[in-house]
Design a protein around this motif. Structure first.
Motif, PDB file in Angstrom:
ATOM      1  N   ILE A  19       0.824  -1.188   0.003  1.00  0.00           N
ATOM      2  CA  ILE A  19       0.117   0.045   0.136  1.00  0.00           C
ATOM      3  C   ILE A  19       0.832   1.349   0.033  1.00  0.00           C
ATOM      4  CG2 ILE A  19      -1.778   1.352   1.142  1.00  0.00           C
ATOM      5  CD1 ILE A  19      -2.713  -1.578   2.331  1.00  0.00           C
ATOM      6  N   PHE A  20       1.808   1.358   0.676  1.00  0.00           N
ATOM      7  CA  PHE A  20       2.931   2.372   0.693  1.00  0.00           C
ATOM      8  C   PHE A  20       4.099   1.940  -0.259  1.00  0.00           C
ATOM      9  CE2 PHE A  20       1.088   1.654   4.867  1.00  0.00           C
ATOM     10  CZ  PHE A  20       0.591   2.685   5.113  1.00  0.00           C
ATOM     11  N   GLY A  21       3.803   0.990  -1.318  1.00  0.00           N
ATOM     12  CA  GLY A  21       4.795   0.630  -2.051  1.00  0.00           C
ATOM     13  C   GLY A  21       5.487   1.836  -3.029  1.00  0.00           C
ATOM     14  N   PHE A  22       4.890   2.684  -3.278  1.00  0.00           N
ATOM     15  CA  PHE A  22       5.500   3.724  -3.934  1.00  0.00           C
ATOM     16  C   PHE A  22       6.825   4.420  -3.147  1.00  0.00           C
ATOM     17  CE2 PHE A  22       2.252   5.728  -1.431  1.00  0.00           C
ATOM     18  CZ  PHE A  22       3.063   6.826  -0.606  1.00  0.00           C
ATOM     19  N   THR A  23       7.048   3.857  -1.999  1.00  0.00           N
ATOM     20  CA  THR A  23       8.231   4.374  -1.312  1.00  0.00           C
ATOM     21  C   THR A  23       9.275   3.002  -1.297  1.00  0.00           C
ATOM     22  OG1 THR A  23       7.201   3.384   0.722  1.00  0.00           O
ATOM     23  CG2 THR A  23       6.852   5.713   0.366  1.00  0.00           C
ATOM     24  N   GLY A  24       8.814   1.945  -1.848  1.00  0.00           N
ATOM     25  CA  GLY A  24       9.718   0.718  -1.967  1.00  0.00           C
ATOM     26  C   GLY A  24       9.467   0.036  -0.519  1.00  0.00           C
ATOM     27  N   ALA A  25       8.636   0.247   0.234  1.00  0.00           N
ATOM     28  CA  ALA A  25       8.594  -0.412   1.525  1.00  0.00           C
ATOM     29  C   ALA A  25       8.695  -1.950   1.413  1.00  0.00           C
ATOM     30  CB  ALA A  25       7.560  -0.131   2.406  1.00  0.00           C
ATOM     31  N   HIS A  26       7.661  -2.410   0.520  1.00  0.00           N
ATOM     32  CA  HIS A  26       7.795  -4.042   0.309  1.00  0.00           C
ATOM     33  C   HIS A  26       8.987  -4.483  -0.292  1.00  0.00           C
ATOM     34  CE1 HIS A  26       6.501  -2.122  -3.452  1.00  0.00           C
ATOM     35  NE2 HIS A  26       6.431  -3.484  -4.082  1.00  0.00           N
ATOM     36  N   ARG A  27       9.442  -3.924  -1.106  1.00  0.00           N
ATOM     37  CA  ARG A  27      10.661  -4.430  -2.008  1.00  0.00           C
ATOM     38  C   ARG A  27      11.763  -4.351  -0.950  1.00  0.00           C
ATOM     39  NH1 ARG A  27      11.316  -5.197  -7.160  1.00  0.00           N
ATOM     40  NH2 ARG A  27       9.889  -5.502  -8.057  1.00  0.00           N
ATOM     41  N   PHE A  28      11.857  -3.447   0.039  1.00  0.00           N
ATOM     42  CA  PHE A  28      12.976  -3.538   1.162  1.00  0.00           C
ATOM     43  C   PHE A  28      12.661  -4.827   1.939  1.00  0.00           C
ATOM     44  CE2 PHE A  28      13.478   0.903   0.569  1.00  0.00           C
ATOM     45  CZ  PHE A  28      14.612   1.049   0.273  1.00  0.00           C
ATOM     46  N   TYR A  29      11.310  -4.992   2.272  1.00  0.00           N
ATOM     47  CA  TYR A  29      10.983  -6.194   3.394  1.00  0.00           C
ATOM     48  C   TYR A  29      11.086  -7.430   2.577  1.00  0.00           C
ATOM     49  CZ  TYR A  29       7.798  -9.525   5.575  1.00  0.00           C
ATOM     50  OH  TYR A  29       7.045 -10.267   6.100  1.00  0.00           O
ATOM     51  N   GLY A  36      14.192  -1.362  -3.889  1.00  0.00           N
ATOM     52  CA  GLY A  36      13.477  -0.523  -2.878  1.00  0.00           C
ATOM     53  C   GLY A  36      14.105   1.118  -3.162  1.00  0.00           C
ATOM     54  N   VAL A  37      15.388   1.481  -3.206  1.00  0.00           N
ATOM     55  CA  VAL A  37      15.630   2.527  -3.528  1.00  0.00           C
ATOM     56  C   VAL A  37      15.281   3.239  -4.659  1.00  0.00           C
ATOM     57  CG1 VAL A  37      17.766   4.067  -3.601  1.00  0.00           C
ATOM     58  CG2 VAL A  37      17.811   2.290  -2.014  1.00  0.00           C
ATOM     59  N   ILE A  38      15.230   2.521  -5.840  1.00  0.00           N
ATOM     60  CA  ILE A  38      14.851   3.012  -6.968  1.00  0.00           C
ATOM     61  C   ILE A  38      13.268   3.494  -6.750  1.00  0.00           C
ATOM     62  CG2 ILE A  38      14.231   2.648  -9.555  1.00  0.00           C
ATOM     63  CD1 ILE A  38      16.706   0.598  -9.185  1.00  0.00           C
ATOM     64  N   LEU A  47       4.744   5.098 -10.343  1.00  0.00           N
ATOM     65  CA  LEU A  47       3.334   4.075  -9.870  1.00  0.00           C
ATOM     66  C   LEU A  47       3.328   2.830 -10.869  1.00  0.00           C
ATOM     67  CD1 LEU A  47       0.964   6.981  -9.160  1.00  0.00           C
ATOM     68  CD2 LEU A  47       2.462   5.626  -7.652  1.00  0.00           C
ATOM     69  N   ILE A  48       3.941   2.767 -12.096  1.00  0.00           N
ATOM     70  CA  ILE A  48       3.778   1.490 -13.135  1.00  0.00           C
ATOM     71  C   ILE A  48       4.421   0.394 -12.314  1.00  0.00           C
ATOM     72  CG2 ILE A  48       4.458   0.672 -15.134  1.00  0.00           C
ATOM     73  CD1 ILE A  48       4.458   3.599 -16.228  1.00  0.00           C
ATOM     74  N   GLY A  49       5.490   0.334 -11.647  1.00  0.00           N
ATOM     75  CA  GLY A  49       6.185  -0.488 -11.109  1.00  0.00           C
ATOM     76  C   GLY A  49       5.384  -1.166  -9.996  1.00  0.00           C
ATOM     77  N   TRP A  50       4.588   0.059  -9.221  1.00  0.00           N
ATOM     78  CA  TRP A  50       4.002  -0.249  -7.892  1.00  0.00           C
ATOM     79  C   TRP A  50       2.780  -1.188  -8.301  1.00  0.00           C
ATOM     80  CZ3 TRP A  50      -0.511   2.480  -6.489  1.00  0.00           C
ATOM     81  CH2 TRP A  50      -0.989   2.295  -5.132  1.00  0.00           C
ATOM     82  N   ILE A  51       2.288  -0.747  -9.505  1.00  0.00           N
ATOM     83  CA  ILE A  51       0.945  -1.567  -9.881  1.00  0.00           C
ATOM     84  C   ILE A  51       1.401  -2.935 -10.153  1.00  0.00           C
ATOM     85  CG2 ILE A  51      -0.843  -1.679 -11.247  1.00  0.00           C
ATOM     86  CD1 ILE A  51      -1.082   1.339 -11.449  1.00  0.00           C
ATOM     87  N   VAL A  52       2.495  -3.171 -11.071  1.00  0.00           N
ATOM     88  CA  VAL A  52       2.845  -4.475 -11.314  1.00  0.00           C
ATOM     89  C   VAL A  52       3.421  -5.164 -10.258  1.00  0.00           C
ATOM     90  CG1 VAL A  52       4.767  -5.646 -12.532  1.00  0.00           C
ATOM     91  CG2 VAL A  52       3.576  -3.650 -13.445  1.00  0.00           C
ATOM     92  N   ASP A  53       3.879  -4.675  -9.159  1.00  0.00           N
ATOM     93  CA  ASP A  53       4.485  -5.396  -8.008  1.00  0.00           C
ATOM     94  C   ASP A  53       3.170  -6.063  -7.164  1.00  0.00           C
ATOM     95  OD1 ASP A  53       6.928  -5.119  -8.360  1.00  0.00           O
ATOM     96  OD2 ASP A  53       7.058  -3.451  -6.400  1.00  0.00           O
ATOM     97  N   LEU A  54       1.692  -5.649  -7.250  1.00  0.00           N
ATOM     98  CA  LEU A  54       0.852  -6.079  -6.875  1.00  0.00           C
ATOM     99  C   LEU A  54       0.619  -7.645  -7.244  1.00  0.00           C
ATOM    100  CD1 LEU A  54      -1.904  -5.952  -5.197  1.00  0.00           C
ATOM    101  CD2 LEU A  54      -3.079  -5.211  -7.395  1.00  0.00           C
ATOM    102  N   PHE A  55       1.039  -7.932  -8.397  1.00  0.00           N
ATOM    103  CA  PHE A  55       1.115  -9.354  -8.937  1.00  0.00           C
ATOM    104  C   PHE A  55       2.267 -10.367  -8.675  1.00  0.00           C
ATOM    105  CE2 PHE A  55      -1.435  -6.545 -11.563  1.00  0.00           C
ATOM    106  CZ  PHE A  55      -3.243  -7.375 -11.147  1.00  0.00           C
ATOM    107  N   LEU A  56       3.247  -9.454  -8.530  1.00  0.00           N
ATOM    108  CA  LEU A  56       4.802 -10.084  -8.056  1.00  0.00           C
ATOM    109  C   LEU A  56       5.022 -10.324  -6.875  1.00  0.00           C
ATOM    110  CD1 LEU A  56       7.100  -7.781 -10.445  1.00  0.00           C
ATOM    111  CD2 LEU A  56       6.206 -10.073 -10.913  1.00  0.00           C
ATOM    112  N   ILE A  57       4.061  -9.846  -5.836  1.00  0.00           N
ATOM    113  CA  ILE A  57       4.361 -10.049  -4.406  1.00  0.00           C
ATOM    114  C   ILE A  57       4.667 -11.514  -3.901  1.00  0.00           C
ATOM    115  CG2 ILE A  57       3.267  -9.999  -2.040  1.00  0.00           C
ATOM    116  CD1 ILE A  57       2.819  -7.175  -2.659  1.00  0.00           C
TER     117      ILE A  57
END
Length: 133
Positions: A19-29, A36-38, A47-57
């Motif tokens: 939900i806070f993924g635009f900050t990279g939080a889930h990628r760091f986790y 995550g830094v990117i 926001l494109i990568g953020w939406i794609v990540d919904l399916f990559l989790i």
């Protein structure tokens, strides 16, 4: 016999952090500090990568489970402590790192530099502690 790795990370927490993924939080986790830094610097890759990540989790969760060792230190607990109480060093106390925990407590997480460092390295710190336990 099931050879699946034992779960070290929590997929549900990954989605909450997404939900806070635009900050990279889930990628760091999930142990992806470079992306995550990117994500942090680009707003979730615009926001494109953020939406794609919904399916990559789910795959990020499986990769983290395979990469990091299970042990007495829970990754999800440490990440929650870092995310919400990092400037107080509570995650450091949880890991038994009393000296740096006190230092973080007295300096606001090492003037936030220590907190940023921990966002990039917490999984590896816990992995080392769990392998040594």
């Amino acid at each position: 016999m099931n050879n699946a790795p034992i779960s070290t990370h929590n997929k549900a927490l990954g989605y909450v952090l997404w939900i806070f993924g635009f900050t990279g939080a889930h990628r760091f986790y999930f142990g992806k500090p470079v992306t995550g830094v990117i994500w942090f610097l680009t707003g979730g890759l615009f926001l494109i990568g953020w939406i794609v990540d919904l399916f990559l989790i789910p795959s990020m969760d499986r990769q983290a489970d395979a990469r990091f060792a299970q042990g007495p230190y829970e990754y999800s607990v440490a990440w929650i402590l870092l995310t919400f109480l990092g400037i107080f060093g509570i995650h450091r106390f949880y890991q038994g790192k009393w000296l740096t925990g006190l230092l973080y407590l007295l300096t606001g997480g090492g003037f936030l530099i220590g907190v940023i460092y921990d966002f990039c390295t917490l999984n590896d710190q816990l992995d080392e502690l769990n392998k040594g336990a």
